[in-house]
Write a protein that holds these residues in place. Structure first.
Motif, mmCIF file in Angstrom:
data_model
loop_
_atom_site.group_PDB
_atom_site.id
_atom_site.type_symbol
_atom_site.label_atom_id
_atom_site.label_comp_id
_atom_site.label_asym_id
_atom_site.label_seq_id
_atom_site.Cartn_x
_atom_site.Cartn_y
_atom_site.Cartn_z
ATOM 1 N N GLY A 68 -3.195 7.269 1.907
ATOM 2 C CA GLY A 68 -2.657 8.363 2.737
ATOM 3 C C GLY A 68 -1.234 8.037 3.171
ATOM 4 N N ILE B 152 -7.785 11.145 6.272
ATOM 5 C CA ILE B 152 -8.123 9.758 5.926
ATOM 6 C C ILE B 152 -9.453 9.350 6.550
ATOM 7 C CG2 ILE B 152 -6.982 8.383 7.752
ATOM 8 C CD1 ILE B 152 -5.541 6.996 5.315
ATOM 9 N N GLY C 17 -4.053 3.506 4.623
ATOM 10 C CA GLY C 17 -3.285 4.481 5.400
ATOM 11 C C GLY C 17 -1.919 3.938 5.754
ATOM 12 N N ARG D 257 -5.920 1.639 12.231
ATOM 13 C CA ARG D 257 -6.721 1.127 11.109
ATOM 14 C C ARG D 257 -8.199 1.118 11.480
ATOM 15 N NH1 ARG D 257 -9.082 -3.063 8.622
ATOM 16 N NH2 ARG D 257 -8.982 -4.487 10.398
ATOM 17 N N LYS E 121 -9.695 4.809 12.194
ATOM 18 C CA LYS E 121 -9.857 5.718 11.059
ATOM 19 C C LYS E 121 -10.651 5.111 9.911
ATOM 20 C CE LYS E 121 -5.608 8.309 12.032
ATOM 21 N NZ LYS E 121 -4.859 9.450 11.519
ATOM 22 N N MET F 239 -9.864 2.456 7.966
ATOM 23 C CA MET F 239 -9.037 2.064 6.803
ATOM 24 C C MET F 239 -9.292 0.601 6.448
ATOM 25 S SD MET F 239 -5.346 3.400 8.036
ATOM 26 C CE MET F 239 -5.116 4.947 8.884
ATOM 27 N N ILE G 35 -3.739 -0.976 6.389
ATOM 28 C CA ILE G 35 -2.746 -0.026 6.924
ATOM 29 C C ILE G 35 -1.346 -0.576 6.679
ATOM 30 C CG2 ILE G 35 -2.741 -0.877 9.342
ATOM 31 C CD1 ILE G 35 -2.641 2.285 10.015
#
Ligand code: PMT
Length: 393
Positions: free
Chosen positions: A266, A303, A317, A333, A336, A338, A341
């Protein structure tokens, strides 16, 4: 590796001398072909000295053709790079013309062709040039640059040839260390636009360059890449499928349409909020009201939705921050879901709409700082890092 360096007419032609030197230092055999216009900017003698081989400028050179003729030269090359690539040479390539030695060689070679465009920023932005570029990228020509900055003509903008060191690095490192053949990579890029009324929208400064560079790097590693992007003027990297969207809702829907994703990146600057009810007609300024209030509602987090999938793709991300880079990036991070990041400081001349970027990459097992450099170079390094983290499990 045997590299044919084509030089077309432009002030950046002098930089081709450094490009040839860097390629030779890296162990490449280099042959140089000049257009007639290029010879006005740089001499065949200098290029012969740095390349260590005769320089060709004409199709009708009986002596040179008796040595390695132009078809043999086209077959000899493992890669062809045209740097600088002028508006004129782009047009002739797009038309499939063969009216000088360089364009003839481009038609006759089966080697991958890379161009490093360089021209005045208005010329670069001209629809004719962009149309030629689109034709060439659709045929698989790889485009590196142009970079933005001050130009020889005194103007400032996109059109500078990418520095020779970066070109050489890009040409020689199509990422042999990463093999993503069979991987399906989806990348978001650019900014979204959220309508206020039929003629106005809320947008941001993202150009899409970072996401496009990542798409090119993932494609160079062998992945099947889909690029979902907000409105922008960039050429699609060769071999990449592109989905154009306008709003965050569109971008979310485009992502949901893709059933299987192995790696999601993303890089887009997605609007966190949209106007709750965009006006159907243009909003009028009235004498009675000095203020106008827009009600915004939250957009879905793309995301975060990807990270909820099962099986979960490897999710990368970006965090665009103006302060407390590591702190906010780490929070994002975790929040979301992830795996990695890429935190970039943004602000005046940083991150957004720049040819280069600096990144602090943070993942569960560590952190790595990538100093400011061209987005294409960074993208290759980031793909390598993603690959390393994926392999470590
Ligand atoms: O496009 P360029 O001009 O090259 O500039 C590159 C960039 C600065 C835009 C890029 O490097 C970058 O930082 N992109 C993310 C910008 C951003 O929106 O960051 P954020 O901190 O607001 O969002 C965090 C992450 O969530 C991002 O990966 C973003 O894509 C994602 N997100 C955000 C909101 C939302 N609704 N859905 C999302 O997926």
């Amino acid at each position: 590796m045997r590299i044919l360096v084509g030089i077309s007419g432009g002030i950046a032609a002098y930089k081709a001398i450094t490009l040839v030197r860097r390629l030779r230092e890296a162990g490449c055999e280099v042959r140089v072909v000049l257009t007639e216009a290029a010879a006005q900017f740089v001499t065949p003698l200098s290029l012969q000295a740095v390349s260590g081989a005769p320089v060709r400028a004409s199709l009708f050179d009986a002596e040179a053709e008796a040595g390695m003729d132009h078809i043999a030269l086209a077959r000899w090359a493992d890669q062809v790079i045209i740097a600088p690539a002028s508006a004129d040479v782009l047009a002739r390539m797009a038309q499939g013309m063969a009216n000088d030695l360089l364009t003839t060689l481009i038609l006759a070679t089966t080697a991958p062709v890379t161009i490093a465009p360089a021209m005045n920023r208005q010329m670069w932005a001209h629809p004719a040039v962009q149309a030629n570029l689109a034709t060439l990228t659709a045929r698989g020509v790889r485009v590196i640059g142009p970079a933005s900055g001050s130009q020889a003509c005194g103007e400032v903008g996109a059109g500078r040839m990418v520095e020779p060191e970066i070109l050489a690095a890009q040409l020689l490192a199509p990422n042999p260390s990463v093999n993503w053949r069979g991987k399906r990579v989806v990348i978001t890029a650019g900014g979204t636009q959220e309508p206020i009324d039929p003629v106005r929208f809320i947008a941001n400064r993202s150009s899409g360059k970072m996401g496009f560079a990542l798409a090119a790097a993932a494609q160079a590693a062998g992945a099947t890449v889909t690029l979902i992007c907000g409105p922008n003027a960039l050429a699609t990297p060769a071999g990449v499928a592109r989905v154009n969207v306008q709003t965050a809702l569109d971008m979310h829907a485009a992502m949901m349409d893709i059933a299987q994703i192995d790696v999601f990146i993303g890089a887009a600057a997605v609007a966190d909020y949209r106007v709750a009810e965009p006006a159907v007609q243009k909003i009028k300024k009235t004498a009675a009201a000095d203020t106008l209030t827009l009600t915004l509602v939250k957009n879905p987090d793309i995301i975060h939705s990807v990270a909820q999938r099962s099986p979960k793709p490897f999710v990368v991300g970006f965090a665009a921050e103006t302060e407390q880079l590591r702190h906010y990036a780490s929070q994002k991070r975790m929040a979301k879901g992830m795996d990695l990041i890429c935190a970039n400081q943004v602000g005046e001349n940083l991150g957004f709409d720049q040819p280069d970027n600096a990144i602090t990459a943070i993942w569960a097992g560590g952190e790595q700082v990538f100093e400011r450099s061209d987005k294409a170079v960074l993208a290759t390094q980031l793909v390598e890092l993603m690959n390393k983290i994926i392999e470590q499990g």
